[in-house]
Every structure is written in C-alpha cells, then in structure tokens.
Design a protein around this motif. Structure first.
Motif, PDB file in Angstrom:
ATOM      1  N   UNK A   1      -2.186 -14.318   0.435  1.00  0.00           N
ATOM      2  CA  UNK A   1      -2.044 -13.027  -0.226  1.00  0.00           C
ATOM      3  C   UNK A   1      -2.266 -11.944   0.803  1.00  0.00           C
ATOM      4  N   UNK A   2      -1.362 -10.971   0.822  1.00  0.00           N
ATOM      5  CA  UNK A   2      -1.560  -9.850   1.745  1.00  0.00           C
ATOM      6  C   UNK A   2      -1.660  -8.567   0.956  1.00  0.00           C
ATOM      7  N   UNK A   3      -2.699  -7.844   1.239  1.00  0.00           N
ATOM      8  CA  UNK A   3      -2.880  -6.546   0.601  1.00  0.00           C
ATOM      9  C   UNK A   3      -2.955  -5.525   1.731  1.00  0.00           C
ATOM     10  N   UNK A   4      -1.801  -4.966   2.077  1.00  0.00           N
ATOM     11  CA  UNK A   4      -1.762  -4.017   3.196  1.00  0.00           C
ATOM     12  C   UNK A   4      -2.187  -4.694   4.483  1.00  0.00           C
ATOM     13  N   UNK A   5      -3.306  -4.227   5.050  1.00  0.00           N
ATOM     14  CA  UNK A   5      -3.745  -4.760   6.349  1.00  0.00           C
ATOM     15  C   UNK A   5      -4.652  -5.982   6.201  1.00  0.00           C
ATOM     16  N   UNK A   6      -4.950  -6.362   4.966  1.00  0.00           N
ATOM     17  CA  UNK A   6      -5.859  -7.495   4.747  1.00  0.00           C
ATOM     18  C   UNK A   6      -5.079  -8.736   4.314  1.00  0.00           C
ATOM     19  N   UNK A   7      -5.381  -9.847   4.968  1.00  0.00           N
ATOM     20  CA  UNK A   7      -4.688 -11.097   4.656  1.00  0.00           C
ATOM     21  C   UNK A   7      -5.700 -12.113   4.132  1.00  0.00           C
TER      22      UNK A   7
ATOM     23  N   UNK B   1       0.121  -6.947  14.776  1.00  0.00           N
ATOM     24  CA  UNK B   1       1.100  -6.746  13.704  1.00  0.00           C
ATOM     25  C   UNK B   1       0.500  -5.975  12.518  1.00  0.00           C
ATOM     26  N   UNK B   2      -0.622  -5.374  12.751  1.00  0.00           N
ATOM     27  CA  UNK B   2      -1.189  -4.497  11.727  1.00  0.00           C
ATOM     28  C   UNK B   2      -2.104  -5.173  10.726  1.00  0.00           C
ATOM     29  N   UNK B   3      -2.476  -6.426  10.984  1.00  0.00           N
ATOM     30  CA  UNK B   3      -3.429  -7.105  10.087  1.00  0.00           C
ATOM     31  C   UNK B   3      -4.819  -6.920  10.698  1.00  0.00           C
ATOM     32  N   UNK B   4      -5.659  -6.222   9.988  1.00  0.00           N
ATOM     33  CA  UNK B   4      -6.975  -5.926  10.567  1.00  0.00           C
ATOM     34  C   UNK B   4      -8.079  -6.795   9.980  1.00  0.00           C
ATOM     35  N   UNK B   5      -7.830  -7.401   8.835  1.00  0.00           N
ATOM     36  CA  UNK B   5      -8.872  -8.211   8.202  1.00  0.00           C
ATOM     37  C   UNK B   5      -8.290  -9.522   7.698  1.00  0.00           C
ATOM     38  N   UNK B   6      -8.995 -10.616   7.969  1.00  0.00           N
ATOM     39  CA  UNK B   6      -8.537 -11.913   7.456  1.00  0.00           C
ATOM     40  C   UNK B   6      -9.644 -12.557   6.632  1.00  0.00           C
ATOM     41  N   UNK B   7      -9.329 -12.920   5.411  1.00  0.00           N
ATOM     42  CA  UNK B   7     -10.255 -13.684   4.577  1.00  0.00           C
ATOM     43  C   UNK B   7      -9.742 -15.125   4.556  1.00  0.00           C
ATOM     44  N   UNK B   8     -10.637 -16.067   4.714  1.00  0.00           N
ATOM     45  CA  UNK B   8     -10.191 -17.467   4.668  1.00  0.00           C
ATOM     46  C   UNK B   8     -10.997 -18.268   3.652  1.00  0.00           C
ATOM     47  N   UNK B   9     -10.286 -18.960   2.771  1.00  0.00           N
ATOM     48  CA  UNK B   9     -10.927 -19.931   1.883  1.00  0.00           C
ATOM     49  C   UNK B   9     -10.507 -21.305   2.378  1.00  0.00           C
ATOM     50  N   UNK B  10     -11.470 -22.072   2.826  1.00  0.00           N
ATOM     51  CA  UNK B  10     -11.150 -23.292   3.558  1.00  0.00           C
ATOM     52  C   UNK B  10     -11.566 -24.534   2.788  1.00  0.00           C
TER      53      UNK B  10
ATOM     54  N   UNK C   1       0.862  -1.169   0.000  1.00  0.00           N
ATOM     55  CA  UNK C   1       0.000   0.000   0.000  1.00  0.00           C
ATOM     56  C   UNK C   1       0.906   1.229   0.000  1.00  0.00           C
ATOM     57  N   UNK C   2       0.304   2.364  -0.352  1.00  0.00           N
ATOM     58  CA  UNK C   2       1.120   3.576  -0.416  1.00  0.00           C
ATOM     59  C   UNK C   2       1.716   3.913   0.949  1.00  0.00           C
ATOM     60  N   UNK C   3       0.993   3.519   2.019  1.00  0.00           N
ATOM     61  CA  UNK C   3       1.441   3.909   3.359  1.00  0.00           C
ATOM     62  C   UNK C   3       2.441   2.912   3.941  1.00  0.00           C
ATOM     63  N   UNK C   4       2.754   1.864   3.238  1.00  0.00           N
ATOM     64  CA  UNK C   4       3.620   0.819   3.800  1.00  0.00           C
ATOM     65  C   UNK C   4       5.040   0.944   3.232  1.00  0.00           C
ATOM     66  N   UNK C   5       6.007   1.201   4.113  1.00  0.00           N
ATOM     67  CA  UNK C   5       7.389   1.285   3.633  1.00  0.00           C
ATOM     68  C   UNK C   5       7.903  -0.139   3.418  1.00  0.00           C
ATOM     69  N   UNK C   6       8.990  -0.299   2.630  1.00  0.00           N
ATOM     70  CA  UNK C   6       9.526  -1.647   2.430  1.00  0.00           C
ATOM     71  C   UNK C   6       9.865  -2.316   3.753  1.00  0.00           C
ATOM     72  N   UNK C   7      10.340  -1.518   4.721  1.00  0.00           N
ATOM     73  CA  UNK C   7      10.696  -2.114   6.012  1.00  0.00           C
ATOM     74  C   UNK C   7       9.448  -2.622   6.744  1.00  0.00           C
ATOM     75  N   UNK C   8       8.394  -1.781   6.734  1.00  0.00           N
ATOM     76  CA  UNK C   8       7.136  -2.213   7.373  1.00  0.00           C
ATOM     77  C   UNK C   8       6.610  -3.469   6.694  1.00  0.00           C
ATOM     78  N   UNK C   9       6.739  -3.466   5.360  1.00  0.00           N
ATOM     79  CA  UNK C   9       6.248  -4.609   4.583  1.00  0.00           C
ATOM     80  C   UNK C   9       6.968  -5.887   5.021  1.00  0.00           C
ATOM     81  N   UNK C  10       8.319  -5.792   5.117  1.00  0.00           N
ATOM     82  CA  UNK C  10       9.104  -6.973   5.506  1.00  0.00           C
ATOM     83  C   UNK C  10       8.748  -7.396   6.918  1.00  0.00           C
TER      84      UNK C  10
END
Ligand SMILES: Nc1ncnc2c1ncn2[C@@H]1O[C@H](COP(=O)(O)OP(=O)(O)OP(=O)(O)O)[C@@H](O)[C@H]1O
Length: 407
Positions: free
Chosen positions: A47-53, A79-88, A10-19
């Motif tokens: 797949x992680x898209x910013x705060x969504x996993x 750790x900054x993940x606010x949403x989780x989608x699960x395909x089970x 995401x635009x707000x995520x620096x490479x360090x935050x991403x890692x």
C-alpha cells in the motif's frame, strides 16, 4: 482478496507522478533480491500513501528484515518514498535452535536515515512466525514437485494475440480426451479468457478452509485469475509484484485434485512476471505458441531462451494460424508465410508439436464456450495430435509423485 495493492493519491501528487512513483517502486522491488530471488515474489500486500509505503512480506528464514528495510529505504528514497512500514512473516525457527532475529524490529524507516531506526519508541513491525507456504527457490532443480500434480505444463507466447489461450484450452481438453486428469490454471492477467472459453464465466470458485476450490469445467479442474476479479479490479493495471504475488497465491492456495496435468495459460511476453513464475513453480515443460509472422517468431525465440535460462525443458513449439483455409472455396493458403515453427524448432532443437490452421470455426467454438476438442469438430484432431506429441515427450522430464487417486 486480491485487492492488496492500494494507492492513495495525495493532493500534491499528479497522476503522472503517481504512475512514475508506482513504476519506480515496482522496479526497485523486482530488482532487490534475497538469495537470488526477487523480493517482489515475497510481497503479499502493498500500500502506498503518498511518500509512505507499507509492505506485507513473507521472507525466507535467515533474512534480516532490518537490513532489508534499510536498503529498500535507500533505494526508494530517490523516487520520493520517505517512509517504509514493513509487516514481516518469517518461517518458524526449527525446534531447539534459537532465533537469531531481533525480538523487535522497526516498523517505520525514514528512508533518509543511513542507520536503521530501532527501539520501542519507533514501534515494532508485525513479525509472525509461521511455516512457509513455499520454499524460496531460485532454480527449478530445487523446487519440490506438487504432491498431487504429476506434470505442470506452461503454455507461453512471446507476444499477445497469437492464439495462446485458444491453443491452451484445446490442448488441455485433448489431454483429457486421451484419458488424463487435467487441471487448467489461467494465469493470463492481461486477458483471462479460460472461464469464457470453457463456458463457465458465471461460476465463481468456492473457498474451503482458506483454499480455493477449482471450478469443474467439463471435468477439468479450472481456476482463473479472471474468476477472482470483479468491479474495478482491472487486471491490465496490475503491476509486477502484485501480479506475481496473486499468481503464486492461486498456485499455492488452491485445493488442486489429483492431476496428471496442470496446464497453465501464462501471460504473454517474457518479462519479470513470466520469469518469476518460471522460477517459482515446478514446471515439467513449456509449450510455446507462435504464428508464422516474423515479429511473433522473434518473440517466440525470446520465450525459448527464457525457458532455457530457467532450466525448463521446452516440450515444443505449436505454430498457430499456419495455414488459412477459405470457408467458401476450401483453398488453403499460407497467408503469414511458411516454416516459422519449423525454423524455431530447428534453431533451438525443440520439437514442432503441430501446425494449426487459421479457421473461423476454431474461433467460433471458443467464443461459444465449446472449444473444438469438446465439440469434436474437424479441427479437434489437430489438437489431439499435439497432445499425443506432448505425452510422447513429457515422461523424460517428469518429477516423481507416488499417490494416484481418481478426480
Ligand atoms: N487457429 C485459429 N484460427 C482462428 N482464430 C483463432 C485461432 N487461434 C486463435 N484464434 C482467435 O484469435 C483471437 C486471439 O486468440 P487468443 O485469445 O487465444 O490469443 P492469446 O494469444 O491468448 O491472446 P492474449 O495473449 O491477448 O490473451 C481469438 O479471437 C481466437 O478465437
């Protein structure tokens, strides 16, 4: 096929935050267990898209996806993940037994919420019933033998660069030379080298009925994680869950022919990937490659301890680069010190399978794609002796299979 770990910054995520976020997600997944097995081994897509996993999961029967989603949400929220989608995906319920699973499950969890969200307004997760590919099993004793493979041998080293792959390829060829049907699985995600060492780097494995067909490498059935990577799929960047998922897929979804031995070149080290593989694949025994150097020895000890912990018999230790023979004057010298392999063998009561010289000829042959055993050079006998020692020890540990067919 293996590109199932996707990240969108995401635009707000620096490479360090991403890692940092990626690494935190890995740690949480590796540490979260269902029936003593890390959920990381059940991840087939991530797949992680910013705060969504988004997680694609193949869960064991009787798992409760709702609770899992909720608990993961709580663990990942710091750790900054606010949403989780699960395909089970779950194993199909046994005939006659009613499923205890809710018909609909939340697809999206807000990781802040203390209760799982539910109901049609929240979408449903994709839950498909299908037979499991493997049974989740925490111990070697409960793993079924592969129907077409008599012995699975893992070749491991505590540290990289000790000559594990060179030794693996020559041992595999030596076992074949002794009259066995041999397969090789290159699981070294950090440096898959089997295709090059066997001179088949340009050959891609085919797919048949959604199964990989191993490459024929001098009569051996070979499959490498390296053959399946292209372009920007840098294996070094792979992290725990992705690596173990891909490796389990290579083991499970390959049409291995009837084999006496499947020799697996493990990634170096004794971390989570190695431990997970050791827990999920029915291994007859492990061979540990070390060099006489002290650091490598300490790491090899960790390897022996890891296999002891997972109840995998250690078939023995191979001491590589034990002696150096000068190609000019033929003077032989123990440049890394002496007795390392013997020391480990004595300390852990495992056999010393052999000691190999440090010789430019060994390196030159694997570089050419024609390893010493294939070239039948002056070093071939060392590997044949090691293979004979393996054969002497292995039958004690065999898991029985009936069917024998020529490959
Ligand atoms: N006995 C030997 N004599 C000379 N060179 C050797 C010997 N064994 C391995 N080598 C060379 O050492 C280098 C590292 O070997 P190899 O790739 O087999 O190690 P590895 O432990 O599998 O490494 P990694 O863990 O990084 O994949 C290679 O260039 C190989 O040709």
């Amino acid at each position: 096929m293996f590109n199932f770990m996707k990240k969108k910054t995401t635009k707000t995520e620096t490479p360090q935050q991403q890692a940092e976020r990626d690494s935190a997600v890995d740690k949480v997944l590796l540490g979260y267990e269902i029936g003593a097995v890390s959920i990381a081994t059940m991840v087939t897509g991530l797949e992680r898209d910013g705060e969504a996993l988004t997680l694609d999961l193949r869960l064991p029967k009787d798992s409760n996806p709702e609770v899992i989603q909720q608990e993961l949400g709580q663990l990942l929220h710091p750790h900054g993940i606010t949403t989780i989608h699960m395909n089970v995906r779950l194993p199909a319920p046994e005939k006659g037994s009613g499923s205890s699973l809710p018909k609909q499950m939340p697809k999206t969890t807000n990781a802040m919420e203390s209760q799982p969200s539910s109901g049609a307004n929240n979408n449903t997760s994709s839950t498909n019933a299908e037979p499991p590919i493997t049974k989740a099993a925490p111990t070697q004793a409960s793993l079924a033998a592969h129907p077409r493979i008599r012995h699975i041998i893992v070749v491991a080293s505590g540290k990289g660069g000790v000559g594990k792959s060179t030794t693996t390829v020559n041992i595999a060829l030596a076992l074949q030379k002794l009259g066995n049907r041999v397969g090789v699985l290159d699981a070294d995600i950090y440096g898959p080298s089997m295709p090059t060492m066997l001179g088949v780097a340009d050959v891609k494995p085919q797919l048949e009925n959604e199964q990989f067909v191993p490459v024929d490498a001098h009569g051996m059935a070979m499959l490498s994680i390296g053959s399946l990577l292209d372009g920007d799929n840098t294996p070094v960047a792979w992290r725990g869950p992705k690596a173990t998922g891909a490796l389990m897929q290579l083991y499970n979804q390959t049409n291995w022919p009837q084999l006496d031995y499947l020799v697996i070149d493990m990634p170096p080290g004794t971390g989570d990937i190695q431990l997970t593989l050791a827990q999920r694949i029915p291994v007859t025994g492990a061979v540990i490659v070390t060099t006489p150097q002290h650091v490598a020895l300490l790491d090899a000890q960790k390897g022996v301890e890891m296999f002891n912990k997972t109840n995998i018999p250690v078939l023995g230790v191979v001491e590589n680069m034990a002696l150096h023979t000068c190609s000019n004057c033929n003077h032989t010298e123990a440049i890394f010190g002496t007795g390392g392999g013997e020391f480990i063998a004595e300390q852990y009561h495992v056999p010393l399978l052999g000691q190999l010289p440090l010789a430019s000829g060994i390196r030159a042959q694997v570089d050419k794609g024609v390893p010493s055993v294939l070239a039948d050079d002056e070093f071939a006998q060392y590997y044949l002796d090691i293979a004979k020692n393996i054969e002497t020890n292995i039958n004690k540990f065999a898991k029985p299979v009936d069917d024998k067919r020529i490959f």
